[in-house]
Design an enzyme around this catalytic site. Structure first.
Site, PDB file in Angstrom:
ATOM      1  N   LYS A 231       0.857  -1.180   0.000  1.00  0.00           N
ATOM      2  CA  LYS A 231       0.000   0.000   0.000  1.00  0.00           C
ATOM      3  C   LYS A 231       0.892   1.229   0.000  1.00  0.00           C
ATOM      4  O   LYS A 231       1.674   1.444   0.937  1.00  0.00           O
ATOM      5  CB  LYS A 231      -0.905  -0.002   1.232  1.00  0.00           C
ATOM      6  CG  LYS A 231      -1.753   1.257   1.336  1.00  0.00           C
ATOM      7  CD  LYS A 231      -2.774   1.178   2.441  1.00  0.00           C
ATOM      8  CE  LYS A 231      -3.612   2.441   2.495  1.00  0.00           C
ATOM      9  NZ  LYS A 231      -4.616   2.382   3.548  1.00  0.00           N
TER      10      LYS A 231
ATOM     11  N   LYS B 202      -2.085  -1.432  -3.859  1.00  0.00           N
ATOM     12  CA  LYS B 202      -2.961  -0.267  -3.805  1.00  0.00           C
ATOM     13  C   LYS B 202      -2.142   0.997  -3.901  1.00  0.00           C
ATOM     14  O   LYS B 202      -1.149   1.098  -3.178  1.00  0.00           O
ATOM     15  CB  LYS B 202      -3.717  -0.316  -2.476  1.00  0.00           C
ATOM     16  CG  LYS B 202      -4.624   0.849  -2.232  1.00  0.00           C
ATOM     17  CD  LYS B 202      -5.226   0.739  -0.859  1.00  0.00           C
ATOM     18  CE  LYS B 202      -6.070   1.957  -0.591  1.00  0.00           C
ATOM     19  NZ  LYS B 202      -6.531   1.985   0.764  1.00  0.00           N
TER      20      LYS B 202
HETATM   21  C1  PBG Z   1      -7.424   3.631   5.414  1.00  0.00           C
HETATM   22  C2  PBG Z   1      -7.764   3.384   4.009  1.00  0.00           C
HETATM   23  C3  PBG Z   1      -7.585   4.284   2.962  1.00  0.00           C
HETATM   24  C4  PBG Z   1      -8.136   3.711   1.836  1.00  0.00           C
HETATM   25  C5  PBG Z   1      -8.628   2.444   2.199  1.00  0.00           C
HETATM   26  N1  PBG Z   1      -8.370   2.254   3.564  1.00  0.00           N
HETATM   27  C6  PBG Z   1      -7.042   5.666   2.954  1.00  0.00           C
HETATM   28  C7  PBG Z   1      -5.708   5.933   3.475  1.00  0.00           C
HETATM   29  O1  PBG Z   1      -4.882   5.056   3.665  1.00  0.00           O
HETATM   30  O2  PBG Z   1      -5.466   7.114   3.733  1.00  0.00           O
HETATM   31  C8  PBG Z   1      -8.186   4.375   0.497  1.00  0.00           C
HETATM   32  C9  PBG Z   1      -9.159   3.858  -0.474  1.00  0.00           C
HETATM   33  C10 PBG Z   1      -9.435   4.745  -1.624  1.00  0.00           C
HETATM   34  O3  PBG Z   1      -8.806   5.797  -1.837  1.00  0.00           O
HETATM   35  O4  PBG Z   1     -10.341   4.390  -2.371  1.00  0.00           O
HETATM   36  N2  PBG Z   1      -6.584   2.826   6.078  1.00  0.00           N
END
Ligand code: PBG
Length: 324
Positions: free
Chosen positions: A196, A249
């Site tokens: 991520k 991601k």
């Molecule tokens: C939080 C989380 C995020 C997303 C999914 N879980 C945001 C972040 O890490 O700030 C983002 C998903 C998206 O942008 O569609 N842990």
């Protein structure tokens, strides 16, 4: 001209193109991320994500029913927590009668065959808007994991099929696996947000949950977008700790990472087509700059082609309609 091999022969008609297509996509491979809010009969539009809303549990159930009808049977739930319930230790994250556990119970009751995936990270519940506990401007790793464990067990007790740690703390997958097993939830799976990245493409999501960090950014825990070998290491660690599925991601700027993980790790690979990727297509379409449907279809196929076994996407329902 004398040309023996003419690649255009296989592009001559839709039928031949379909015969020779290398990539296929079905609604069953799509996971729909949904936002839930407290109350009854409530629909709240999200300005930065045209077409996506926060729904109260009763209306969410209707939307999920329609999605299942179209062949989308997996859902990732994200709760919009009221500001006054957010604290620095994110206590609401493991309240067994909180919005999320109640919604999971209701959905599993009504749709026992569906797959309900719950997010494990503190940000929707944190007054600091970070995925972990903040102390003097630092995000504490091991202390955060203590809370993540409680959160995952609470979600499993509510009936979640898969918990999805998205927090990027080190060692959390192993700790969550151990806690789930101790509580008898040996069948609850872990979808690890392994690679991520700290990304600008999460902007609209943070708008949807009002969960933007109150200070700084997430670069001390989420990955640096200049790295790819590190993604392999993260995924291997997660698998060793008990992850059933690993995730990349965002998706579209990270197709190389999806391909790399598919090659190097022996577990299903998920890709998250995130909020900013959704918003860009919607905005360009609204401005008359391109055909939004075609751009959606092309980008989802490209994620699949790169190697994703499943895709989390806000387009899930729209794509399922297109596919049918
Ligand atoms: C939080 C989380 C995020 C997303 C999914 N879980 C945001 C972040 O890490 O700030 C983002 C998903 C998206 O942008 O569609 N842990």
């Amino acid at each position: 001209m004398k040309i023996t091999y003419r690649p255009r022969r296989l592009r001559k008609s839709q039928s031949i193109r379909d015969l020779t297509a290398e990539t296929h996509l079905t609604p069953s491979e799509l996971i729909w991320p949904v936002f839930v809010t407290e109350g009854k009969n409530i629909t709240q539009k999200i300005n930065t994500m045209p077409g996506i809303c926060r729904y109260s549990p009763d209306l969410l159930a209707k939307k999920i029913d329609e999605a299942i009808e179209l062949g989308v049977t997996s859902f990732a739930l994200f709760p919009a927590i009221e500001e006054n319930l957010k604290t620095s230790l994110a206590k609401e994250s493991h309240n067994p009668s909180g919005l999320l556990p109640n919604t999971v119970k209701m959905l599993k009751d009504r749709f026992p065959e569906s797959t309900i995936i719950t997010d494990v990270a503190l940000d929707p519940y944190s007054s600091d808007g970070h995925d972990g506990i903040v102390c003097d401007g630092e995000i504490l790793n091991d202390e955060t994991i203590e809370i993540l464990i409680k959160m995952a067990v609470t979600q499993a007790q509510a009936g979640a099929d898969i918990v999805a740690p998205s927090d990027m703390m080190d060692g959390r997958v192993g700790a969550i696996r151990k806690a789930l097993d101790q509580e008898g939830f040996t069948d609850v799976g872990i979808l690890a947000y392994s690679a991520k990245y700290a990304s600008a493409f999460y902007g609209p999501f943070r708008d949807a949950l009002q969960s933007a960090p109150k200070f700084g950014d997430k670069k001390t825990y989420q990955m640096d977008y200049r790295n790819s070998r590190e993604a392999i290491r993260e995924a291997q660690l997660d698998i060793r700790e008990g992850a059933d599925i690993v995730m990349v991601k965002p998706a579209l700027s990270y197709l190389d990472i999806i391909q790399t993980l598919k090659k190097h790790v022996n577990a299903p690979v998920a890709a998250y087509n995130v909020s900013g990727e959704y918003a860009m297509i919607k905005a360009a379409e609204a401005a008359g700059m391109l055909d939004g449907t075609k751009a959606m279809v092309e980008s989802l196929y490209s994620i699949k082609r790169a190697g994703a076994d499943m895709i989390l996407t806000y387009f899930a329902v729209e794509m399922a309609k297109y596919l049918s």
